[in-house]
Design a protein around this motif. Structure first.
Motif, PDB file in Angstrom:
ATOM      1  N   PRO A 145       0.830  -1.215   0.000  1.00 57.63           N
ATOM      2  CA  PRO A 145       0.000   0.000   0.000  1.00 57.63           C
ATOM      3  C   PRO A 145       0.865   1.267   0.000  1.00 57.63           C
ATOM      4  O   PRO A 145       2.089   1.198   0.060  1.00 57.63           O
ATOM      5  N   TRP A 146       0.187   2.400   0.001  1.00 55.46           N
ATOM      6  CA  TRP A 146       0.853   3.696  -0.147  1.00 55.46           C
ATOM      7  C   TRP A 146       1.196   4.376   1.175  1.00 55.46           C
ATOM      8  O   TRP A 146       1.877   5.380   1.189  1.00 55.46           O
ATOM      9  N   ASN A 147       0.705   3.862   2.299  1.00 54.46           N
ATOM     10  CA  ASN A 147       0.788   4.680   3.527  1.00 54.46           C
ATOM     11  C   ASN A 147       2.209   4.878   4.043  1.00 54.46           C
ATOM     12  O   ASN A 147       2.535   5.946   4.550  1.00 54.46           O
ATOM     13  N   ALA A 172       1.669   0.264  -4.627  1.00 51.54           N
ATOM     14  CA  ALA A 172       0.410   1.012  -4.708  1.00 51.54           C
ATOM     15  C   ALA A 172       0.440   1.987  -5.885  1.00 51.54           C
ATOM     16  O   ALA A 172       1.469   2.594  -6.178  1.00 51.54           O
ATOM     17  N   GLU A 173      -0.700   2.159  -6.515  1.00 51.83           N
ATOM     18  CA  GLU A 173      -0.766   3.058  -7.676  1.00 51.83           C
ATOM     19  C   GLU A 173      -0.486   4.513  -7.286  1.00 51.83           C
ATOM     20  O   GLU A 173      -0.041   5.307  -8.107  1.00 51.83           O
ATOM     21  N   ASP A 174      -0.766   4.871  -6.028  1.00 53.95           N
ATOM     22  CA  ASP A 174      -0.569   6.263  -5.595  1.00 53.95           C
ATOM     23  C   ASP A 174       0.896   6.610  -5.345  1.00 53.95           C
ATOM     24  O   ASP A 174       1.248   7.785  -5.349  1.00 53.95           O
ATOM     25  N   GLY A 223      -2.591  -4.199   3.061  1.00 51.46           N
ATOM     26  CA  GLY A 223      -3.607  -3.266   2.578  1.00 51.46           C
ATOM     27  C   GLY A 223      -4.925  -3.488   3.276  1.00 51.46           C
ATOM     28  O   GLY A 223      -4.968  -3.879   4.444  1.00 51.46           O
ATOM     29  N   SER A 224      -5.997  -3.281   2.549  1.00 44.72           N
ATOM     30  CA  SER A 224      -7.322  -3.329   3.157  1.00 44.72           C
ATOM     31  C   SER A 224      -7.774  -4.763   3.423  1.00 44.72           C
ATOM     32  O   SER A 224      -7.346  -5.701   2.749  1.00 44.72           O
ATOM     33  N   THR A 225      -8.645  -4.912   4.389  1.00 44.05           N
ATOM     34  CA  THR A 225      -9.173  -6.229   4.728  1.00 44.05           C
ATOM     35  C   THR A 225      -9.983  -6.797   3.569  1.00 44.05           C
ATOM     36  O   THR A 225      -9.929  -8.000   3.297  1.00 44.05           O
ATOM     37  N   GLU A 245      -1.164  -8.486   5.905  1.00 48.14           N
ATOM     38  CA  GLU A 245      -1.113  -7.408   6.910  1.00 48.14           C
ATOM     39  C   GLU A 245      -2.283  -6.501   6.601  1.00 48.14           C
ATOM     40  O   GLU A 245      -2.261  -5.782   5.602  1.00 48.14           O
ATOM     41  N   LEU A 246      -3.319  -6.534   7.441  1.00 50.70           N
ATOM     42  CA  LEU A 246      -4.552  -5.837   7.079  1.00 50.70           C
ATOM     43  C   LEU A 246      -4.813  -4.657   8.010  1.00 50.70           C
ATOM     44  O   LEU A 246      -3.893  -4.047   8.515  1.00 50.70           O
ATOM     45  N   GLY A 247      -6.059  -4.372   8.236  1.00 53.75           N
ATOM     46  CA  GLY A 247      -6.388  -3.158   8.972  1.00 53.75           C
ATOM     47  C   GLY A 247      -6.194  -3.284  10.480  1.00 53.75           C
ATOM     48  O   GLY A 247      -5.829  -4.324  11.007  1.00 53.75           O
ATOM     49  N   ALA A 320     -12.612  11.747   0.886  1.00 52.55           N
ATOM     50  CA  ALA A 320     -14.073  11.618   0.934  1.00 52.55           C
ATOM     51  C   ALA A 320     -14.475  10.521   1.924  1.00 52.55           C
ATOM     52  O   ALA A 320     -15.450  10.655   2.676  1.00 52.55           O
ATOM     53  N   ARG A 321     -13.700   9.450   1.944  1.00 52.37           N
ATOM     54  CA  ARG A 321     -13.987   8.314   2.818  1.00 52.37           C
ATOM     55  C   ARG A 321     -13.853   8.727   4.294  1.00 52.37           C
ATOM     56  O   ARG A 321     -14.724   8.430   5.119  1.00 52.37           O
ATOM     57  N   VAL A 322     -12.772   9.438   4.599  1.00 55.81           N
ATOM     58  CA  VAL A 322     -12.534   9.861   5.981  1.00 55.81           C
ATOM     59  C   VAL A 322     -13.613  10.862   6.408  1.00 55.81           C
ATOM     60  O   VAL A 322     -14.169  10.768   7.514  1.00 55.81           O
TER      61      VAL A 322
END
Ligand code: NAP
Ligand code: MG
Length: 462
Positions: A145-147, A172-174, A223-225, A245-247, A320-322
């Motif tokens: 992921p990107w974080n 991650a694409e970001d 990444g995400s669950t 490794e998930l949320g 938007a999600r947050v």
């Protein structure tokens, strides 16, 4: 920003199969800063055989040789640390000092830890009349992921290489520019062609092709669950090893004997750091009812101090999600004591450091991973109540316990259903196994436990 118009496969930058590309956007000003190829199943079909072909020779190298390559890799990362920090800041939006001190420094420490472990780990054991060899699993498909753009990559690639595995990475694409920089570093470190390969692209296209590829022996995903569940099912059907490794929805438990101000201030800093985009962030603060109002006041003040010093979140969709979670918190009756949905800037994907009080355990914001700078403060009646609340989510990645003395904190920590607990603000340790209980994942990263994910045993009986 420098961007390669190709995939790093078999030791060279090669043209991608399709002409499609992915724009990389700076989350601070929403400007396009680069473009990388959008890989497809065809590129994955080039990369996996390259990793397969390189595997026998790499698996046969001595641990000392692999340690030397990893030490060289760490040295290249050290030499290019400013460039790493600038690249992460450009594509993730994190303030430069944080990129220097965390996004560049932590992966350097992790790469260094595996350079050392590769040289000292025992890849052979005795058990009665058997000799047990610890052998590399094979070709690893790594999806990140990107974080923490570079940390997430190094936490998979360094132990995989130390074990003698070869790797295909889909970042991650970001944040693909950091991944391209990492590929350059691997090349400079003299890692043989095909041992590490990079395919940039979209998750449901390149990522899925990698996870499903029959030439991949182990899928390591962070990444995400939701996506993790899918990858676990795919790997299960193919009888492949998988690490997930998930949320997280970690609890920061402040026991009544703790230094309240310190615990609250460190707790707020933990959630706001990296704009809340940390899977192990202590997003639920649990405070005894007698100290509750004081803690809420301290947390609101601490969050306000962050003001606009935190970076944006990674993209418009995450923003938007947050914000929708903040709306949900209000709708379900939590009390907003800092921040909210109003943007602190005209431009960029910024969110105000936000704190909710009067959060109850069943509220959505107390149960679901928000992945933004949003803290929920919950009230508990006694220790048993605190334990019930802390363990009352589907997640179990991390947490914190604060108490007047360590013995009391440790006794409580031992009852938490979670993979990591920081005692009275304990420091990050790159050798400590990191990973989840319950739906936070399967497997562990970092240190010797992270290394053993990439090994399988062969027993010879005498
Ligand atoms: P995500 O979609 O799970 O992305 C993680 C990685 O998996 C990315 O490389 C992604 O590619 C790839 N991917 C997506 N769909 C895939 C598929 N069908 N098959 C194979 N690979 C696939 O996570 P996200 O969209 O970036 O973030 C969404 C949420 O995930 C966050 O809000 C947060 O709750 C959680 N998250 C958790 C962590 C963690 O460290 N535990 C890290 C990041 C996010 P793309 O980049 O192209 O999507
Ligand atoms: Mg995604």
């Amino acid at each position: 920003m420098k961007a390669h118009d190709g995939m790093y496969i078999d030791g060279a930058w090669r043209p991608a199969a399709s002409g499609e590309g992915i724009d990389v956007v700076n989350p601070v000003d929403e400007q396009v800063i680069g473009r990388v190829p959008a890989g497809t199943a065809v590129d994955v079909d080039h990369a996996v055989p390259a990793a397969r072909a390189a595997f026998p020779a790499w698996a046969a190298t001595s641990p000392t040789e692999r340690a030397a390559r990893l030490a060289a890799l760490r040295d290249v990362l050290v030499a290019r640390k400013d460039e790493i920090a600038e690249t992460v800041t450009a594509e993730l939006g994190s303030p430069l000092p944080f990129s220097q001190n965390v996004h560049a420094a932590v992966p350097i420490a992790v790469a260094g830890s595996y350079a050392e472990l590769a040289g000292t780990y025992s890849f052979e054991e005795k058990a009665g009349n058997s000799t047990v060899y610890l052998e590399p699993v094979g070709v690893v498909g790594a999806i990140t992921p990107w974080n923490y753009p570079l940390h997430q990559i190094v936490a998979k690639v360094a132990p995989a290489l130390a074990a003698g595995c070869t790797v295909v990475l889909k970042p991650a694409e970001d944040t693909p520019l950091t991944a391209q920089l990492f590929a350059e570093a691997v090349h400079e470190a003299g890692v043989p062609a095909g041992v590490f390969n990079l395919v940039t692209g979209l998750g449901p296209v390149a990522g899925q092709a990698l996870a499903e590829h029959p030439g991949v022996d182990l899928v390591s995903f962070t990444g995400s669950t939701a996506v993790g569940r899918q990858i676990g099912a795919t790997a299960g059907a193919a009888i492949k090893k998988v690490a997930l490794e998930l949320g997280g929805k970690s609890a920061n438990v402040i026991l009544p004997s703790a230094d309240l101000a310190k615990a609250v201030n460190v707790g707020v800093a933990n959630v706001m750091s990296n704009s809340g985009q940390t899977c192990s962030a202590w997003t639920r603060m649990l405070v005894h009812r007698d100290q509750y109002e004081e803690a809420v006041g301290l947390a609101a003040t601490a969050a306000a101090k962050y003001g606009d010093r935190i970076g944006p979140v990674v993209n418009a969709k995450q923003r938007a999600r947050v914000l929708s979670y903040i709306d949900k918190g209000l709708a379900e009756g939590a009390r907003l004591v800092a921040g909210g949905t109003e943007s602190p800037h005209e431009q960029g994907y910024f969110i105000s450091p936000t704190v909710f009080a009067e959060v109850t355990p069943e509220m959505t914001i107390a149960q679901e991973e928000i992945f933004g700078p949003v803290l929920s403060i919950l009230r508990y009646e006694d220790e048993e109540d605190a334990l019930r609340i802390a363990n009352g989510t589907v997640y179990g990645l991390a947490g914190a316990v604060w108490a007047g003395d360590e013995t009391e904190a440790v006794a409580f920590a031992r009852r938490l259903e979670t993979g990591q607990v920081d005692i009275n603000g304990g420091r990050f340790n790159p050798l400590a196994p990191f990973g989840g209980y319950k739906q936070s994942g399967v497997g562990r990263e970092l240190g010797t436990h992270g290394l053993s994910e990439y090994l399988q045993t062969k027993s010879l009986q005498f």
